[in-house]
Write a protein that holds these residues in place. Structure first.
Motif, PDB file in Angstrom:
ATOM      1  N   PRO A 150      -4.160   1.395   1.545  1.00  0.00           N
ATOM      2  CA  PRO A 150      -4.234   1.918   0.170  1.00  0.00           C
ATOM      3  C   PRO A 150      -5.651   2.321  -0.231  1.00  0.00           C
ATOM      4  CG  PRO A 150      -2.817   0.000   0.248  1.00  0.00           C
ATOM      5  CD  PRO A 150      -3.452   0.104   1.597  1.00  0.00           C
ATOM      6  N   GLU A 151      -6.642   1.664   0.347  1.00  0.00           N
ATOM      7  CA  GLU A 151      -8.042   1.963   0.022  1.00  0.00           C
ATOM      8  C   GLU A 151      -8.668   2.990   0.956  1.00  0.00           C
ATOM      9  OE1 GLU A 151      -6.481  -1.618  -1.432  1.00  0.00           O
ATOM     10  OE2 GLU A 151      -6.914  -1.252   0.699  1.00  0.00           O
ATOM     11  N   ASN A 152      -7.938   3.373   1.991  1.00  0.00           N
ATOM     12  CA  ASN A 152      -8.517   4.250   3.010  1.00  0.00           C
ATOM     13  C   ASN A 152      -7.518   5.339   3.405  1.00  0.00           C
ATOM     14  OD1 ASN A 152     -10.360   5.189   4.999  1.00  0.00           O
ATOM     15  ND2 ASN A 152      -9.293   4.007   6.577  1.00  0.00           N
ATOM     16  N   CYS A 153      -7.523   6.429   2.623  1.00  0.00           N
ATOM     17  CA  CYS A 153      -6.676   7.574   2.964  1.00  0.00           C
ATOM     18  C   CYS A 153      -7.293   8.843   2.373  1.00  0.00           C
ATOM     19  CB  CYS A 153      -5.246   7.379   2.462  1.00  0.00           C
ATOM     20  SG  CYS A 153      -4.090   8.597   3.139  1.00  0.00           S
ATOM     21  N   GLY A 154      -8.479   9.167   2.887  1.00  0.00           N
ATOM     22  CA  GLY A 154      -9.187  10.359   2.437  1.00  0.00           C
ATOM     23  C   GLY A 154      -8.594  11.620   3.027  1.00  0.00           C
ATOM     24  N   GLN A 185       0.535   9.623  -0.983  1.00  0.00           N
ATOM     25  CA  GLN A 185       0.598   8.320  -1.643  1.00  0.00           C
ATOM     26  C   GLN A 185       0.917   7.264  -0.587  1.00  0.00           C
ATOM     27  OE1 GLN A 185       4.066   7.559  -4.099  1.00  0.00           O
ATOM     28  NE2 GLN A 185       2.887   6.260  -5.493  1.00  0.00           N
ATOM     29  N   VAL A 186       0.069   6.267  -0.476  1.00  0.00           N
ATOM     30  CA  VAL A 186       0.254   5.202   0.521  1.00  0.00           C
ATOM     31  C   VAL A 186       1.114   4.089  -0.078  1.00  0.00           C
ATOM     32  CG1 VAL A 186      -0.913   3.501   1.983  1.00  0.00           C
ATOM     33  CG2 VAL A 186      -1.960   5.751   1.584  1.00  0.00           C
ATOM     34  N   ILE A 187       2.080   3.622   0.721  1.00  0.00           N
ATOM     35  CA  ILE A 187       2.974   2.533   0.322  1.00  0.00           C
ATOM     36  C   ILE A 187       2.878   1.435   1.382  1.00  0.00           C
ATOM     37  CG2 ILE A 187       5.350   1.886  -0.270  1.00  0.00           C
ATOM     38  CD1 ILE A 187       5.873   4.943  -0.660  1.00  0.00           C
ATOM     39  N   LEU A 211       4.947   5.110   8.425  1.00  0.00           N
ATOM     40  CA  LEU A 211       3.835   5.344   9.345  1.00  0.00           C
ATOM     41  C   LEU A 211       3.740   4.225  10.375  1.00  0.00           C
ATOM     42  CD1 LEU A 211       1.072   6.474   6.801  1.00  0.00           C
ATOM     43  CD2 LEU A 211       2.756   7.891   8.012  1.00  0.00           C
ATOM     44  N   THR A 212       3.832   2.988   9.896  1.00  0.00           N
ATOM     45  CA  THR A 212       3.822   1.797  10.748  1.00  0.00           C
ATOM     46  C   THR A 212       4.836   0.823  10.174  1.00  0.00           C
ATOM     47  OG1 THR A 212       2.183   0.530   9.504  1.00  0.00           O
ATOM     48  CG2 THR A 212       1.326   2.111  11.112  1.00  0.00           C
ATOM     49  N   ARG A 213       4.939  -0.318  10.786  1.00  0.00           N
ATOM     50  CA  ARG A 213       5.875  -1.336  10.302  1.00  0.00           C
ATOM     51  C   ARG A 213       5.583  -1.732   8.857  1.00  0.00           C
ATOM     52  NH1 ARG A 213       6.365  -7.548  12.611  1.00  0.00           N
ATOM     53  NH2 ARG A 213       8.233  -8.127  11.412  1.00  0.00           N
ATOM     54  N   THR A 214       4.336  -1.677   8.443  1.00  0.00           N
ATOM     55  CA  THR A 214       3.959  -2.139   7.100  1.00  0.00           C
ATOM     56  C   THR A 214       3.395  -1.045   6.205  1.00  0.00           C
ATOM     57  OG1 THR A 214       1.770  -2.798   7.914  1.00  0.00           O
ATOM     58  CG2 THR A 214       3.488  -4.491   7.913  1.00  0.00           C
ATOM     59  N   THR A 215       3.415   0.204   6.672  1.00  0.00           N
ATOM     60  CA  THR A 215       2.834   1.301   5.890  1.00  0.00           C
ATOM     61  C   THR A 215       3.759   2.520   5.918  1.00  0.00           C
ATOM     62  OG1 THR A 215       0.640   0.563   6.615  1.00  0.00           O
ATOM     63  CG2 THR A 215       0.760   2.685   5.511  1.00  0.00           C
ATOM     64  N   ALA A 216       3.927   3.125   4.754  1.00  0.00           N
ATOM     65  CA  ALA A 216       4.655   4.386   4.641  1.00  0.00           C
ATOM     66  C   ALA A 216       3.827   5.336   3.795  1.00  0.00           C
ATOM     67  CB  ALA A 216       6.030   4.162   4.018  1.00  0.00           C
ATOM     68  N   ALA A 217       4.257   6.588   3.742  1.00  0.00           N
ATOM     69  CA  ALA A 217       3.541   7.571   2.926  1.00  0.00           C
ATOM     70  C   ALA A 217       4.542   8.507   2.267  1.00  0.00           C
ATOM     71  CB  ALA A 217       2.560   8.369   3.774  1.00  0.00           C
ATOM     72  N   ALA A 218       4.273   8.830   1.015  1.00  0.00           N
ATOM     73  CA  ALA A 218       5.058   9.820   0.288  1.00  0.00           C
ATOM     74  C   ALA A 218       4.140  10.960  -0.119  1.00  0.00           C
ATOM     75  CB  ALA A 218       5.708   9.186  -0.941  1.00  0.00           C
ATOM     76  N   LEU A 219       4.697  12.159  -0.214  1.00  0.00           N
ATOM     77  CA  LEU A 219       3.927  13.322  -0.640  1.00  0.00           C
ATOM     78  C   LEU A 219       4.333  13.698  -2.055  1.00  0.00           C
ATOM     79  CD1 LEU A 219       4.023  15.569   2.572  1.00  0.00           C
ATOM     80  CD2 LEU A 219       2.467  13.706   1.994  1.00  0.00           C
ATOM     81  N   SER A 220       3.362  14.075  -2.861  1.00  0.00           N
ATOM     82  CA  SER A 220       3.638  14.427  -4.247  1.00  0.00           C
ATOM     83  C   SER A 220       2.759  15.583  -4.691  1.00  0.00           C
ATOM     84  CB  SER A 220       3.426  13.219  -5.164  1.00  0.00           C
ATOM     85  OG  SER A 220       2.095  12.753  -5.071  1.00  0.00           O
ATOM     86  N   ARG A 263       1.310  15.878  -7.644  1.00  0.00           N
ATOM     87  CA  ARG A 263       0.148  15.308  -8.329  1.00  0.00           C
ATOM     88  C   ARG A 263      -0.274  14.016  -7.640  1.00  0.00           C
ATOM     89  NH1 ARG A 263       3.946  16.576 -11.925  1.00  0.00           N
ATOM     90  NH2 ARG A 263       3.600  18.388 -13.295  1.00  0.00           N
ATOM     91  N   PRO A 264      -1.545  13.662  -7.713  1.00  0.00           N
ATOM     92  CA  PRO A 264      -1.989  12.397  -7.106  1.00  0.00           C
ATOM     93  C   PRO A 264      -1.252  11.208  -7.719  1.00  0.00           C
ATOM     94  CG  PRO A 264      -3.863  13.759  -7.747  1.00  0.00           C
ATOM     95  CD  PRO A 264      -2.655  14.401  -8.352  1.00  0.00           C
ATOM     96  N   ARG A 265      -0.883  10.258  -6.864  1.00  0.00           N
ATOM     97  CA  ARG A 265      -0.234   9.027  -7.325  1.00  0.00           C
ATOM     98  C   ARG A 265      -0.973   7.832  -6.743  1.00  0.00           C
ATOM     99  NH1 ARG A 265       6.363   9.697  -6.930  1.00  0.00           N
ATOM    100  NH2 ARG A 265       6.632  11.088  -8.721  1.00  0.00           N
TER     101      ARG A 265
END
Length: 306
Positions: free
Chosen positions: A87-91, A193-195, A239-248, A250-252
């Motif tokens: 969540p803190e690292n997705c530039g 958006q990182v989940i 993305l991984t067992r503990t991470t997913a990503a959504a596209l939007s 507007r920034p979320r």
């Protein structure tokens, strides 16, 4: 001659699946609609594969699997980047990796192939008869064969060309390349958006169509349901067992899941988008099975409404 259609190609790449596998690179495979266990510990090298999916016979009659190799070259650095996302690292660079991973797997699926085949059928019905009305083709036929063609003469030539391109898989492979580039450009306009689910005792599932583009309002999922990327109101993938990503658009803000129900709703979307199966870490199998068994009770609306 080497048969290009005998080589097994991954629809969901082995390196991608590794993000969900246990230490010995095994995943549990579950029927997406019933929750039945298909295989408790399938090796990722044998999972989500199809013989010759990305192969073709080129115009010289030579077996050509270069697209599979090119996809692998693109994907290797991408997946290294994907594993760094938090969540803190997705530039911008890591967001671009997500877009590339999504674009690759949107065209690398049997849902895309089925959509491609429907387009070919439309070409056969609509495009071939239209060829007969082209004056330049009729003139070329007359020059080559010394006689004026009938409409059926022109249609027959077009039919032979179409059949040859389908038989050699050139039409499909060419379509994958064109659509990958088009989809990558389209998705690059979105925000990532990182989940994450680190605080829960369950992980994300990975479908045989791993990247979901859906229209929740009309309950349409992906190319299987003839849904265009631009008509989707939800684009999401694990993305991984503990991470997913959504596209939007507007920034979320990132989402750190703390409630199991929210996780179940996301995994339910992955199961609905799958053609047949989902895979997961063996330790997550019980929870993923429960999701697949109660899809009708897990509304996806909150994923769109926030």
């Amino acid at each position: 001659m080497l048969d290009p259609f005998s080589e097994m190609h991954h629809l969901v790449s082995k390196a991608y699946q590794r993000n969900f596998a246990n230490d010995v690179r095994r995943v549990t495979v579950i029927a997406a609609r019933s929750g039945e266990v298909v295989d408790r510990a399938r090796a990722i090298k044998n999972n989500f594969v199809r013989a010759g999916y990305s192969a073709q016979i080129d115009r010289a009659g030579v077996a050509d699997s270069r697209l599979e190799l090119e996809f692998s070259k693109i994907e290797t650095p991408i997946l290294h980047q994907i594993r760094q996302i938090t969540p803190e690292n997705c530039g911008p660079e890591l967001s671009a990796a997500v877009v590339n991973l999504f674009a690759l797997h949107l065209v690398r699926s049997e849902a895309f192939e089925a959509k491609h085949n429907r387009i070919v059928d439309d070409l056969r019905r609509e495009w071939l008869p239209d060829l007969a009305s082209k004056p330049e083709l009729r003139e070329r036929y007359a020059a080559d064969f010394g006689t004026r063609p009938t409409d059926q003469d022109i249609i027959d030539i077009g039919e032979r060309i179409l059949i040859e391109n389908v038989r050699t898989n050139r039409l499909h492979v060419g379509g994958m390349v064109r659509m990958h580039n088009k989809i990558a450009n389209q998705l690059a306009k979105f925000h990532v958006q990182v989940i994450t689910s680190d605080q829960l005792e369950m992980g994300f599932a990975l479908g045989d169509v791993p990247v979901v583009h859906a229209n929740i309002k009309t309950a349409r999922y992906g190319f299987r349901d003839n849904l265009a990327i631009g008509d989707a109101d939800l684009i999401v993938g694990p993305l991984t067992r503990t991470t997913a990503a959504a596209l939007s658009v507007r920034p979320r803000k990132p989402i750190k899941l703390t409630v199991k129900r929210r996780m179940q709703e996301i995994n339910a979307v992955f199961a609905r988008a799958a053609l047949n199966e989902v895979a997961c870490h063996p330790d997550d199998a019980l929870e993923v099975r429960r999701v697949c068994q109660q899809l009708d009770r897990l509304s996806p609306n909150r994923l769109v409404d926030g």
